[in-house]
Motif scaffolding. Structure first.
Motif, PDB file in Angstrom:
ATOM      1  N   THR A 187     -43.082  -6.657  10.506  1.00  0.00           N
ATOM      2  CA  THR A 187     -42.871  -8.373  10.839  1.00  0.00           C
ATOM      3  C   THR A 187     -41.317  -8.577  11.225  1.00  0.00           C
ATOM      4  N   LYS A 188     -41.087  -9.370  11.998  1.00  0.00           N
ATOM      5  CA  LYS A 188     -39.511  -9.741  12.281  1.00  0.00           C
ATOM      6  C   LYS A 188     -39.580 -11.249  11.878  1.00  0.00           C
ATOM      7  N   GLU A 189     -39.129 -11.413  10.854  1.00  0.00           N
ATOM      8  CA  GLU A 189     -39.010 -12.837  10.319  1.00  0.00           C
ATOM      9  C   GLU A 189     -37.815 -13.741  11.144  1.00  0.00           C
ATOM     10  N   ASP A 190     -36.970 -13.174  11.828  1.00  0.00           N
ATOM     11  CA  ASP A 190     -36.020 -13.948  12.478  1.00  0.00           C
ATOM     12  C   ASP A 190     -36.761 -14.622  13.835  1.00  0.00           C
ATOM     13  N   GLU A 191     -37.853 -13.869  14.297  1.00  0.00           N
ATOM     14  CA  GLU A 191     -38.626 -14.477  15.470  1.00  0.00           C
ATOM     15  C   GLU A 191     -39.775 -15.003  14.952  1.00  0.00           C
ATOM     16  N   SER A 192     -40.376 -14.792  13.957  1.00  0.00           N
ATOM     17  CA  SER A 192     -41.789 -15.466  13.688  1.00  0.00           C
ATOM     18  C   SER A 192     -41.535 -16.825  12.909  1.00  0.00           C
ATOM     19  N   LYS A 193     -40.495 -17.154  12.308  1.00  0.00           N
ATOM     20  CA  LYS A 193     -40.493 -18.562  11.626  1.00  0.00           C
ATOM     21  C   LYS A 193     -40.242 -19.419  12.575  1.00  0.00           C
ATOM     22  N   MET A 194     -41.048 -20.512  12.474  1.00  0.00           N
ATOM     23  CA  MET A 194     -40.811 -21.687  13.480  1.00  0.00           C
ATOM     24  C   MET A 194     -41.185 -22.970  12.698  1.00  0.00           C
ATOM     25  N   ILE A 195     -40.289 -24.106  12.995  1.00  0.00           N
ATOM     26  CA  ILE A 195     -40.814 -25.575  12.505  1.00  0.00           C
ATOM     27  C   ILE A 195     -41.582 -26.235  13.245  1.00  0.00           C
ATOM     28  N   THR A 196     -42.590 -26.853  12.802  1.00  0.00           N
ATOM     29  CA  THR A 196     -43.799 -27.691  13.453  1.00  0.00           C
ATOM     30  C   THR A 196     -43.243 -29.105  13.574  1.00  0.00           C
ATOM     31  N   GLY A 197     -44.041 -30.005  14.171  1.00  0.00           N
ATOM     32  CA  GLY A 197     -43.503 -31.161  14.459  1.00  0.00           C
ATOM     33  C   GLY A 197     -43.465 -31.893  13.356  1.00  0.00           C
ATOM     34  N   ASP A 198     -44.220 -31.752  12.334  1.00  0.00           N
ATOM     35  CA  ASP A 198     -44.436 -32.368  10.955  1.00  0.00           C
ATOM     36  C   ASP A 198     -43.214 -31.854  10.159  1.00  0.00           C
ATOM     37  N   TYR A 199     -42.509 -30.809  10.509  1.00  0.00           N
ATOM     38  CA  TYR A 199     -41.321 -30.594   9.607  1.00  0.00           C
ATOM     39  C   TYR A 199     -41.742 -29.627   8.595  1.00  0.00           C
ATOM     40  N   ASN A 200     -42.640 -28.711   8.901  1.00  0.00           N
ATOM     41  CA  ASN A 200     -43.159 -27.629   8.123  1.00  0.00           C
ATOM     42  C   ASN A 200     -42.801 -26.432   8.899  1.00  0.00           C
ATOM     43  N   VAL A 201     -42.579 -25.415   7.893  1.00  0.00           N
ATOM     44  CA  VAL A 201     -42.090 -23.806   8.463  1.00  0.00           C
ATOM     45  C   VAL A 201     -43.337 -22.952   8.586  1.00  0.00           C
ATOM     46  N   VAL A 202     -43.695 -22.417   9.432  1.00  0.00           N
ATOM     47  CA  VAL A 202     -44.947 -21.429   9.612  1.00  0.00           C
ATOM     48  C   VAL A 202     -44.381 -20.071  10.284  1.00  0.00           C
ATOM     49  N   SER A 203     -45.088 -19.027   9.939  1.00  0.00           N
ATOM     50  CA  SER A 203     -44.872 -17.577  10.692  1.00  0.00           C
ATOM     51  C   SER A 203     -45.913 -17.524  11.366  1.00  0.00           C
ATOM     52  N   VAL A 204     -45.595 -17.407  12.858  1.00  0.00           N
ATOM     53  CA  VAL A 204     -46.353 -17.136  13.986  1.00  0.00           C
ATOM     54  C   VAL A 204     -46.221 -15.817  14.487  1.00  0.00           C
ATOM     55  N   ASP A 205     -47.009 -14.872  14.743  1.00  0.00           N
ATOM     56  CA  ASP A 205     -46.917 -13.525  15.463  1.00  0.00           C
ATOM     57  C   ASP A 205     -47.838 -13.660  16.924  1.00  0.00           C
ATOM     58  N   PHE A 206     -47.207 -13.525  17.912  1.00  0.00           N
ATOM     59  CA  PHE A 206     -48.069 -13.527  19.058  1.00  0.00           C
ATOM     60  C   PHE A 206     -47.644 -12.319  20.058  1.00  0.00           C
ATOM     61  N   PHE A 207     -48.375 -12.045  21.073  1.00  0.00           N
ATOM     62  CA  PHE A 207     -47.969 -11.202  22.169  1.00  0.00           C
ATOM     63  C   PHE A 207     -48.534 -12.157  23.473  1.00  0.00           C
ATOM     64  N   MET A 208     -47.680 -11.289  24.534  1.00  0.00           N
ATOM     65  CA  MET A 208     -48.247 -11.553  25.839  1.00  0.00           C
ATOM     66  C   MET A 208     -48.265 -10.476  26.544  1.00  0.00           C
ATOM     67  N   GLU A 209     -49.269 -10.363  27.709  1.00  0.00           N
ATOM     68  CA  GLU A 209     -49.352  -9.286  28.456  1.00  0.00           C
ATOM     69  C   GLU A 209     -48.698  -9.909  30.045  1.00  0.00           C
ATOM     70  N   TRP A 210     -47.852  -9.080  30.638  1.00  0.00           N
ATOM     71  CA  TRP A 210     -47.204  -9.244  31.510  1.00  0.00           C
ATOM     72  C   TRP A 210     -47.259  -7.951  32.737  1.00  0.00           C
ATOM     73  N   LYS A 211     -46.656  -8.487  33.678  1.00  0.00           N
ATOM     74  CA  LYS A 211     -46.555  -7.344  34.938  1.00  0.00           C
ATOM     75  C   LYS A 211     -45.515  -7.794  35.696  1.00  0.00           C
ATOM     76  N   VAL A 212     -45.162  -6.748  36.528  1.00  0.00           N
ATOM     77  CA  VAL A 212     -44.151  -7.112  37.697  1.00  0.00           C
ATOM     78  C   VAL A 212     -44.642  -7.631  39.039  1.00  0.00           C
ATOM     79  N   SER A 213     -44.487  -8.725  39.387  1.00  0.00           N
ATOM     80  CA  SER A 213     -45.211  -9.083  40.714  1.00  0.00           C
ATOM     81  C   SER A 213     -44.241  -8.792  41.816  1.00  0.00           C
ATOM     82  N   ASP A 214     -43.100  -8.574  41.601  1.00  0.00           N
ATOM     83  CA  ASP A 214     -42.320  -8.300  42.879  1.00  0.00           C
ATOM     84  C   ASP A 214     -41.341  -7.340  42.173  1.00  0.00           C
ATOM     85  N   PRO A 215     -41.337  -6.230  42.961  1.00  0.00           N
ATOM     86  CA  PRO A 215     -40.467  -4.936  42.263  1.00  0.00           C
ATOM     87  C   PRO A 215     -38.797  -5.184  42.716  1.00  0.00           C
TER      88      PRO A 215
END
Length: 320
Positions: A93-121
């Motif tokens: 876990t990377k806490e500096d990346e995962s910790k976020m503040i919600t709209g009602d001022y609560n702190v949550v830890s969110v881990d996510f990933f994305m899939e990407w590719k090069v569209s124009d080399p």
């Protein structure tokens, strides 16, 4: 003697030059042909300027430094936010990346990933210095923007799909602005939870209560679905009985009215006879099989009502 030495030196120099030329030719040939894989694209630059983008296969170019080639992997790649994969299914876990503040001022830890590719080399190589770092910064900024507009319940429970879609939309828009040759395929939230055990336990209790609420509602609906048809059937039966009783009473009233009308018409034609008959029928109904005595002044006279068949309407009075 000196002439012999000079001849040997010239022969030695000839071999040296032959070796040098051979090395140069080998170098030129080795740097002029290159192979591009099926999942790659080759960006060719001539004196630092892009002149072509080549696909898979054996390709030719002018020797370096006239022309240079940079190969770009075009397969789908994965970028993680909030954690890093260490192999064998483990992650850190990377806490500096995962910790976020919600709209009602609560702190949550969110881990996510994305899939990407090069569209124009070409754009991927030359429109930015570090495109993958830019992509990660865009992903973090988009995630914090979206989390800041959602409630903690949305993040931890039912709003994950909408959050993923919102993050992807923001990233696609910003990548179009930066134009760095990268395409987002999918954004997926891996995990979302409160940062402390106490808060985690509280949210688990809330989720349990919600599930119990849904269970109770479902039980109540099942009971409703079983009781309402029975009540509806009972109501229909009561209505049908009422309709039948109404029809019966209407028919009886109609028959009585017709009987009265017929009796009235007969009374109009012969009032005395009809009156006497009505009287006798009444006596027969009120006093069936009863002997009646009348004091006529000269003695008691017995009146006997005969004719038990009321429908015949026949009776006679006998003195005794």
């Amino acid at each position: 003697m000196s002439e012999v030495i000079n001849v040997k030196n010239r022969s030695y120099l000839k071999y040296v030059w032959l070796i040098v030329v051979t090395v140069i030719l080998v170098f030129l040939v080795s740097t002029s042909f290159y192979t591009v894989g099926e999942t790659e694209r080759a960006v060719v630059t001539t004196f630092g300027k892009v002149t072509s983008v080549n696909g898979a296969g054996l390709q030719f170019k002018l020797p370096y430094p006239i022309q240079d080639v940079q190969k770009v992997d075009m397969t789908t790649r994965k970028l993680t936010i909030g954690y890093s994969e260490t192999g064998k299914g483990n992650s850190v876990t990377k806490e500096d990346e995962s910790k976020m503040i919600t709209g009602d001022y609560n702190v949550v830890s969110v881990d996510f990933f994305m899939e990407w590719k090069v569209s124009d080399p070409q754009k991927y190589l030359f429109n930015s210095v570090a495109p993958e770092k830019i992509l990660k910064n865009i992903a973090q900024a988009a995630a914090r923007d979206v989390m800041g507009s959602k409630t903690v319940d949305d993040v931890l429970t039912t709003g994950k799909v909408a959050i993923q879609t919102d993050i992807k939309d923001i990233m696609v828009s910003r990548l179009e602005q930066y134009d760095i040759g990268i395409q987002i395929i999918e954004v997926k939230i891996q995990d979302a939870e409160p940062p402390t055990e106490a808060v985690i336990s509280a949210f688990k209790a809330v989720e349990t209560a919600k599930q119990e609420k849904e269970t109770t509602i479902n039980i109540a609906k099942a009971y409703e679905n079983s009781v309402i048809p029975e009540a509806q059937a009972e109501a229909d039966k009561i209505l049908k009985d009422a309709e039948a009783y109404r029809e019966q009473r209407v028919n009886e009233a109609t028959g009585e009215a017709a009987k009265f009308t017929a009796m009235y018409e007969e009374y109009i034609l012969n009032k005395d006879v009809t009156r006497k008959r009505m009287y006798l029928e009444m006596i027969e109904d009120v006093f069936p099989k009863v002997d009646i005595y009348i004091d006529s002044g000269s003695g008691m006279e017995k009146i006997m009502v005969v004719g038990e068949d009321a429908s015949s309407g026949v009776a006679e009075i006998t003195g005794g």
